[in-house]
Design an enzyme around this catalytic site. Structure first.
Site, PDB file in Angstrom:
ATOM      1  N   LYS A   1       0.839  -1.210   0.000  1.00  0.00           N
ATOM      2  CA  LYS A   1       0.000   0.000   0.000  1.00  0.00           C
ATOM      3  C   LYS A   1       0.875   1.263   0.000  1.00  0.00           C
ATOM      4  O   LYS A   1       0.659   2.198  -0.768  1.00  0.00           O
ATOM      5  CB  LYS A   1      -0.872  -0.041   1.261  1.00  0.00           C
ATOM      6  CG  LYS A   1      -2.104   0.821   1.187  1.00  0.00           C
ATOM      7  CD  LYS A   1      -2.774   0.899   2.532  1.00  0.00           C
ATOM      8  CE  LYS A   1      -3.850  -0.141   2.725  1.00  0.00           C
ATOM      9  NZ  LYS A   1      -4.499  -0.004   4.053  1.00  0.00           N
TER      10      LYS A   1
ATOM     11  N   ALA B   1     -35.231   5.772   1.954  1.00  0.00           N
ATOM     12  CA  ALA B   1     -35.507   4.373   2.275  1.00  0.00           C
ATOM     13  C   ALA B   1     -34.911   3.494   1.173  1.00  0.00           C
ATOM     14  O   ALA B   1     -34.752   3.932   0.039  1.00  0.00           O
ATOM     15  CB  ALA B   1     -37.005   4.152   2.367  1.00  0.00           C
ATOM     16  N   GLY B   2     -34.556   2.292   1.521  1.00  0.00           N
ATOM     17  CA  GLY B   2     -33.971   1.421   0.508  1.00  0.00           C
ATOM     18  C   GLY B   2     -33.568   0.089   1.101  1.00  0.00           C
ATOM     19  O   GLY B   2     -34.277  -0.463   1.946  1.00  0.00           O
TER      20      GLY B   2
ATOM     21  N   CYS C   1     -18.436   1.767   8.535  1.00  0.00           N
ATOM     22  CA  CYS C   1     -18.621   2.554   9.760  1.00  0.00           C
ATOM     23  C   CYS C   1     -19.958   2.336  10.446  1.00  0.00           C
ATOM     24  O   CYS C   1     -19.999   1.833  11.560  1.00  0.00           O
ATOM     25  CB  CYS C   1     -18.441   4.031   9.444  1.00  0.00           C
ATOM     26  SG  CYS C   1     -16.774   4.423   8.921  1.00  0.00           S
TER      27      CYS C   1
END
Ligand code: UDX
Length: 464
Positions: A50, A277-278, A285
């Site tokens: 990284k 909404a979903g 997190c």
């Protein structure tokens, strides 16, 4: 689009040198943005691959605007990356701890082992008085424990202090959230530390002044600084589960949760954000933070007051089986006690990440639902603009394709799950010509149902 800064301040006299330990989303974004603000910065991580990527100007994550800013600031010489903690200890006056605090295996509490290892490593190499500032999201009380660790592992008499400064960055908007935050929160244990934290944040405030904005600063105690972050995430999660619970009520009464959210959102005490909404919230997190908060409250004897958060979590995870039922209904397959049998149903599955404009699939509701559909024997063909590689390694049992056209060709049901721009702008007629059956599950609640039914689609949204 996020704006970079045209001319970072050259006034470095009151600018402490800064390190960010842990170059995940958080640490990497902060390191790059603080270099952009004119600070001399070092990013540290134990992951050599990284660090190598960052150092050579390659951003190993998808985050709008950040690759350009990384290259630009490597060139200025203000930004560098290392795996050498001794280098970090010598270089910086202020060290930000940005390592992950994942959910502990099999428990709800947070795993603080990365905090511990980074603090111990750093402390052992310090040779002068510096400030160590926690930025990772932690259970309240962690800062005091970190101070104890520091006292135990630094050479005697250095007087190294610990402060805390939570972050609120949202993936896909991370650069903006660091350069132009809506508030700065920090805690210091002495005048010296407080002054240093002011100097650390001066660049953000100067930028705000140039742009004629105000950034409120809240200076507080360690416990409050730790709590602010989890409180914010718990509140946001509660808002989403609240609107999803209303969606359930709309489903059984024929109401429309999108209209309902719009209508209550005009009340400024409620606000219209985080009321979509979903399929539920996910990511690295919110889910883990509400579990950790509830667990910590229990340890501290106030668990009862936080029992509602367990329900917020339960409402959220229940979305997943509800959505599977919706797909079965669309495919005209009955749902038995063990779920539906979807064998032979070809599902065009649009979206795998936990939200748009990221390649992050951590706790992604979309990916979890895709896996459930596959477990019900559906033929699930997944397309995602940026998350394919990550999704492929997490869910190898699914089929993945590189274009939207390949995903939808001959589909019996289209599941539009993550509101990427590419999906939100789908044209019902053009799409209708590519699928086998005009049936759509709008998990994003982003489409106008009337438009789709007009073009012969059987449309199913969430709570509408
Ligand atoms: C969150 C917090 O917003 C941020 O302040 C904190 O620093 C880290 O956690 P992030 O995880 O990047 O940020 O995602 P966020 O944009 O908050 O979305 C979280 C989840 O909620 C996503 O799965 C998103 O799709 C979902 N969501 C969001 C909804 O389901 N409905 C909404 O109305 C808003």
């Amino acid at each position: 689009m996020v704006n970079a800064i045209q001319t970072p301040s050259q006034n470095t006299t009151t600018r402490p040198r800064i390190s960010f330990l842990g170059c995940g989303y958080l640490g990497a974004t902060y390191a790059i943005c603080f270099a952009e603000l004119g600070y001399e910065v070092i990013g540290y991580d134990v992951d050599a691959a990284k660090i190598e990527a960052f150092a050579s100007g390659v951003l190993p994550i998808h985050e709008p605007g950040l690759p350009e800013l990384l290259k630009k600031n490597l060139e200025t010489g203000r930004l560098r990356f290392t795996t050498d903690v001794k280098d970090v200890a010598e270089f910086a006056d202020v060290h930000f701890i940005c390592v992950g605090t994942p959910q502990r295996q099999g428990e709800h509490g947070a795993d603080l082992s990365y905090i511990e290892s980074s603090v111990v490593e750093l402390s052992a190499h310090l040779t002068r008085k510096v400030l160590i500032v926690g930025k990772s999201t932690v259970p309240v009380g962690t800062a005091s424990w970190v101070q104890e660790l520091v006292d135990r592992h630094t050479p005697e008499g250095l007087g190294v202090e610990v402060g805390w400064s939570p972050e609120f960055l949202q993936e896909s908007n991370a650069m903006h959230d660091v350069l132009r935050p809506n508030r700065i929160v920090y805690a210091a244990q002495s005048e010296w530390a407080s002054r240093l934290l002011k100097d650390v944040h001066r660049g953000i405030l100067e930028l705000a002044a140039v742009e004629d904005r105000e950034v409120p600063v809240v200076e507080t105690d360690l416990a409050t600084a730790e709590l602010v972050k989890v409180a914010a995430n718990a509140f946001l999660s509660t808002k989403i589960s609240f609107i999803n619970a209303m969606a359930d009520l709309c489903e059984v009464t024929g109401g429309d949760v999108a209209d309902l959210a719009k209508a209550i959102g005009y009340d400024q005490r409620i606000g219209n954000k985080f009321l979509r909404a979903g399929i539920g919230f996910g990511g690295g997190c919110l889910p883990k933070d509400i579990r950790a908060l509830s667990a910590r409250a229990g340890e501290l004897g106030v668990g009862e007051s936080f029992r509602f958060l367990d329900e917020v979590d339960a409402v959220n995870t229940r979305r997943r089986s509800q959505v599977v039922r919706h797909v079965a209904d669309l495919a005209e397959r009955p749902t038995g006690p063990n779920g539906p049998d979807l064998s032979g149903v070809r599902v065009a599955y649009l979206g795998a990440t936990f939200k748009p404009d990221t390649d992050d699939i951590r706790d992604s509701p979309a990916l979890a639902i895709a896996r459930r559909l596959r477990a019900c024997r559906a033929d699930v063909v997944v397309y995602d603009p940026e998350g394919l590689e990550n999704a492929k390694s997490a869910a190898p049992e699914l089929s993945f394709v590189k274009t939207l056209a390949e995903a939808v060709a001959g589909a019996d049901v289209v599941c539009a799950m993550v509101p990427w721009e590419e999906f939100r702008t789908l044209d019902p007629e053009a799409l209708g010509q590519q699928v086998a059956e005009r049936r759509i599950l709008d998990g994003m609640n982003a489409f106008d149902p009337a438009q789709w039914t007009k073009h012969g689609w059987t449309y199913k949204g969430i709570g509408r």
